[in-house]
Design an enzyme around this catalytic site. Structure first.
Site, short mmCIF file in Angstrom:
data_model
loop_
_atom_site.label_atom_id
_atom_site.label_comp_id
_atom_site.label_asym_id
_atom_site.label_seq_id
_atom_site.Cartn_x
_atom_site.Cartn_y
_atom_site.Cartn_z
N GLY A 9 -5.12 32.84 26.21
CA GLY A 9 -4.90 33.04 27.64
C GLY A 9 -5.38 34.42 28.07
O GLY A 9 -5.19 35.40 27.34
N LEU A 10 -6.02 34.46 29.24
CA LEU A 10 -6.49 35.75 29.77
C LEU A 10 -6.07 35.89 31.23
O LEU A 10 -6.80 36.43 32.04
CB LEU A 10 -8.01 35.83 29.68
N ILE A 134 11.15 45.10 30.27
CA ILE A 134 12.35 45.75 29.69
C ILE A 134 12.42 45.36 28.21
O ILE A 134 12.45 44.17 27.90
CB ILE A 134 13.65 45.31 30.41
N GLY A 185 1.26 38.17 40.91
CA GLY A 185 1.32 37.82 39.49
C GLY A 185 2.73 37.84 38.91
O GLY A 185 2.90 37.93 37.71
N GLU A 188 5.52 32.27 37.89
CA GLU A 188 4.88 31.43 36.88
C GLU A 188 3.76 30.63 37.55
O GLU A 188 3.74 30.48 38.77
CB GLU A 188 5.92 30.43 36.32
N ASP A 199 13.69 29.45 34.86
CA ASP A 199 13.10 30.60 34.14
C ASP A 199 14.20 31.58 33.74
O ASP A 199 14.24 32.04 32.59
CB ASP A 199 12.07 31.28 35.06
N LYS A 203 15.70 32.62 29.86
CA LYS A 203 15.90 34.00 29.40
C LYS A 203 17.35 34.22 28.95
O LYS A 203 17.60 34.90 27.95
CB LYS A 203 15.51 34.99 30.50
N1 HSE Z 1 7.99 34.47 36.48
C1 HSE Z 1 8.72 35.42 35.72
C2 HSE Z 1 9.60 36.23 36.66
C3 HSE Z 1 7.76 36.30 34.96
O1 HSE Z 1 9.36 36.19 37.87
O2 HSE Z 1 10.51 36.92 36.20
C4 HSE Z 1 8.39 37.15 33.90
O3 HSE Z 1 9.09 36.41 32.95
#
Ligand code: HSE
Length: 409
Positions: A9-10, A134, A185, A188, A199, A203
């Site tokens: 991936g880039l 972090i 950016g 996701e 998401d 985590k």
């Molecule tokens: N889409 C994730 C966020 C990217 O907004 O936290 C980092 O994990």
């Protein structure tokens, strides 16, 4: 010595890794004792990534990476479950070490991939997979070895924090704020996981593995995102002196674990209420340290690439010392923790206009005490005293329709 690596991936993070290696190669060489060269990068479309062709050899064929004996580290920065899982499995089986920023993958298939890494005496590092820039997973693994973590609470999704901050401060619409988060950016590739809380939940699963040594699944706990937040409740919360944030909570009580991802109300002067935009924050409560707060960019190209780079350099050192095959997280709790819903928090509840006498009777029957009650427009807003999630769920069986419910931290 030169260590050759490959990028899968880039995109946002992959290009960040290339930039960091180019910009800071002097310091990286000095501290790792090795020169790191990105030999190949896997992309879907060669034309689209032509701007990188001078810096790295591009390929659309994963087998070119897999069969290259010079490539010792495969770095997955492509996201998504598939084909990332297949590529990483093949890389580990071929004896290559893996660095990944992929939380979906590690939260869902982590145990399987870790075992595969062990079986092949390879490393699998994934510090970038929780809270972006972090350095949280390595910190939990290395800096709390003699401590006992009681609670982790925080903002672990940059996109939703960015959306909520921009709606609140700049008056942007939800759609406009999400679009901007994508352009920057933070989001996701498919931002559904960001806005639905998935998401953040992935985590929290990873954080629980490192903090409590337990393996929980997405289906084990309640996950709510910001996609159903209503302007009315945002305004009311603000009028009452609160800020809404998407918060992940994992709290250990004896042999039980309370875990949840949900939008919560925080008093405007609370530390966490003032963490804005893509910044993440994690409050860790432990026996030895009391409360520690780690905060920093949780999303974005260079910030996330910085965590990936830390893993690559750790990996390069392990290779130099012939010390691969180490577990990234060595903490495993033999006694599994039961998931509990019985932790008390005050709640903000919003109802369609209900007769106060009727509501009060139901609250009485459920043992819920009212702190404040207001009737505004066609809604009734109640701030409760501390109640459990179980009590709240019982209310939905009484026929009273709750339009919104948010914990107050
Ligand atoms: N889409 C994730 C966020 C990217 O907004 O936290 C980092 O994990």
């Amino acid at each position: 010595m030169t260590v050759k690596i490959a990028l899968l991936g880039l995109g946002t993070v992959g290009s960040g890794v290339l930039n960091i290696i180019k910009k800071n190669n002097g310091k990286i060489e000095q501290t790792s004792g090795q020169t790191i060269v990105v030999k190949k990068a896997l992309v879907r479309n060669l034309q689209k990534y032509q701007e990188f062709a001078e810096k790295v050899s591009l390929t659309t064929d994963f087998n070119e990476i897999l069969s290259d004996p010079e490539i010792k580290i495969v770095t997955d920065v492509m996201g998504g479950l598939h084909p990332a899982k297949e590529y990483i499995s093949e890389a580990l089986s071929a004896g290559k070490n893996v660095v990944t920023a992929n939380k979906d993958l590690m939260a869902v298939f982590g145990s399987e991939l870790i075992k595969l890494a062990q079986d092949n005496h390879c490393d699998l590092m994934y510090d970038a997979s929780a809270a972006g820039g972090i350095p949280i997973l390595r910190t939990l693994s290395d800096s709390y070895v003699g401590d006992h973590i009681l609670e982790i609470q925080g903002i672990v999704n940059g996109t939703t924090n960015y959306i909520l901050s921009q709606m609140d401060e700049k008056g942007l619409s939800y759609a406009a704020a999400l679009k901007r988060a994508q352009e920057l950016g933070f989001a996701e590739a498919y931002p559904t996981n960001d806005v639905t809380g998935k998401d953040a939940a992935y985590k929290m699963i990873l954080l629980c593995q490192f903090a409590f040594g337990v393996h929980i699944k997405l289906s084990d706990f309640s996950v709510q995102g910001i996609n159903h937040l209503q302007g009315f409740d945002l305004q009311q919360a603000k009028k009452l002196g609160y800020t809404i944030k998407l918060i992940g909570i994992a709290k250990k009580i004896a042999d039980q674990l309370f875990i949840e991802v949900a939008p919560c109300l925080l008093s405007n002067d609370a530390l966490m209420a003032n963490i804005k935009n893509e910044i993440n924050a994690l409050q860790i409560v432990s026996e030895n340290l009391g409360t520690a707060l780690l905060t920093g960019p949780g999303a974005g190209s260079i910030a996330t690439a910085n965590s990936v780079m830390n893993d690559i350099v750790s990996e390069v050192r392990n290779l130099a010392h012939k010390n691969t095959g180490q577990l990234f997280n060595r903490f495993s709790n033999e006694d599994s923790l039961d998931i509990t819903k019985d932790v008390k928090y005050p709640y903000y509840l919003s109802f369609a206009q209900e007769k106060i006498a009727h509501l009060s009777q139901i609250f009485d029957e459920l043992g819920i005490e009212i702190q404040e009650l207001k009737q505004i427009e066609d809604r009734t807003i109640v701030i409760t005293k501390a109640i459990t999630r179980r009590q709240l769920e019982k209310m939905t069986t009484t026929g009273v329709k709750i339009l919104a419910s948010y914990k107050i931290l």
